[in-house]
Design a protein around this motif. Structure first.
Motif, PDB file in Angstrom:
ATOM      1  N   GLY A   1       2.129   1.444  -2.215  1.00  0.00           N
ATOM      2  CA  GLY A   1       0.849   0.261  -2.361  1.00  0.00           C
ATOM      3  C   GLY A   1       1.652  -1.058  -0.928  1.00  0.00           C
ATOM      4  N   LYS A   2       3.193  -0.610  -0.938  1.00  0.00           N
ATOM      5  CA  LYS A   2       3.682  -2.151  -0.321  1.00  0.00           C
ATOM      6  C   LYS A   2       2.720  -1.774   1.338  1.00  0.00           C
TER       7      LYS A   2
ATOM      8  N   TRP B   1       0.806   0.010   3.140  1.00  0.00           N
ATOM      9  CA  TRP B   1      -0.345  -0.076   2.740  1.00  0.00           C
ATOM     10  C   TRP B   1      -0.687  -1.449   3.174  1.00  0.00           C
ATOM     11  N   LEU B   2      -0.683  -2.225   2.365  1.00  0.00           N
ATOM     12  CA  LEU B   2      -0.520  -3.996   2.480  1.00  0.00           C
ATOM     13  C   LEU B   2      -0.383  -4.383   3.408  1.00  0.00           C
TER      14      LEU B   2
ATOM     15  N   LEU C   1      -2.212  -3.428   6.710  1.00  0.00           N
ATOM     16  CA  LEU C   1      -3.751  -3.982   6.549  1.00  0.00           C
ATOM     17  C   LEU C   1      -3.030  -5.375   7.333  1.00  0.00           C
TER      18      LEU C   1
END
Length: 307
Positions: free
Chosen positions: A67-68, A70-71, A74
């Motif tokens: 998740g990190k 992907w952030l 982004l």
């Protein structure tokens, strides 16, 4: 993973190809009459289309992204999209040489952030080389600098674009420590294009209705400065410090100015040619101390010193 001997050839070759490729970017943008946000969006999406054949081969790595990560993708995609939006818009208000010259402030932003973010301490020779190169780049566009409101607007947009790409470069450096160049490039390009699409929809900017010439320009931007330029620089982030990759980009004002002479009939003076020599001399001083070392090759499995 390439070995040290292979890297010693691939890195200079990638730098040369990357500089030549991104030098065409401002020329292609000038050829288009489409809104800059649309140019940037399709440039990145078409780059994704060209990269699609290798997507399946990288699916295992993609499925393991956290998740990190992907952030951060982004965030770096947003910074890249903002860079294209601001810099391409600057070309509507000022000359190619003036716009690309202001982009040379990027390595200063990157180095300052690198000192804070990565605790990197620049050497004196690096500071001297960067200073000489930036002075040379600014001299290239000096005769085009104007204090009209329109030109100053273009200069400000280019300056903000340099800050945005510096953020993109620094986040990219962090991600490339654990991510392949393909996965990083594919998703940073894709997310940047998606954010630009949202911007276009919000501003009611048409996404279609562009002629064959415009699509040709979009494809040229995707293939040349994006894949042979930005993709290669993304690959280099694994092996060089972010500040060093930014320094290689300083070759763009020289290349773009010469191409603008040939393709756009923008005049080049002898002073600008001298400024180009100063710029390249500064880049050489900065990069002459090779950033790769046999002593640490085994430690990074073929990557470079200070990566």
């Amino acid at each position: 993973m390439p070995n040290f001997k292979m890297l010693s050839v691939l890195i200079p070759l990638s730098v040369a190809i990357g500089i030549a490729a991104i030098s065409f970017s401002s020329i292609f943008v000038r050829w288009s009459e489409a809104p800059v946000s649309v140019i940037a969006m399709y440039r990145l999406w078409l780059a994704n289309v060209l990269l699609l054949p290798w997507l399946a081969g990288n699916w295992r790595e993609i499925s393991r992204l956290t998740g990190k990560q992907w952030l951060l993708l982004l965030a770096t995609g947003g910074a890249l999209g903002l860079h294209f939006l601001l810099w391409m818009a600057s070309l509507r208000f000022t000359s190619v040489s003036s716009s690309t010259s202001l982009l040379t402030l990027e390595p200063i932003f990157v180095m300052l952030a690198g000192i804070w973010w990565f605790r990197q301490k620049p050497q004196r020779s690096e500071l001297v080389g960067m200073g000489i190169a930036v002075i040379g780049a600014m001299l290239i566009g000096w005769h085009d600098f104007s204090f009209t409101l329109r030109s100053l607007q273009g200069d400000l947009l280019s300056l903000l674009g340099a800050a945005a790409v510096a953020v993109h470069m620094l986040i990219g450096k962090q991600l490339r420590e654990t991510m392949s160049a393909y996965v990083y490039s594919f998703f940073s390009f894709f997310l940047a294009a998606c954010l630009l699409a949202v911007y276009n929809l919000f501003r009611s900017i048409p996404l279609g209705g562009y002629g064959l010439k415009e699509w040709g320009v979009f494809m040229l931007l995707a293939a040349v400065p994006t894949l042979f330029g930005h993709y290669l620089f993304n690959w280099l982030l694994k092996y060089l410090r972010a500040a060093s990759v930014s320094m290689t980009v300083l070759g763009e004002p020289a290349g773009s100015t010469l191409l603008a002479l040939i393709l756009l009939n923008e005049p080049v003076t002898y002073k600008q040619l001298l400024a180009m020599m100063i710029l390249l001399f500064g880049v050489w001083i900065f990069l002459r101390k090779k950033e790769y070392s046999r002593r640490k090759t085994h430690k990074l499995n073929g990557s470079l010193d200070q990566a």
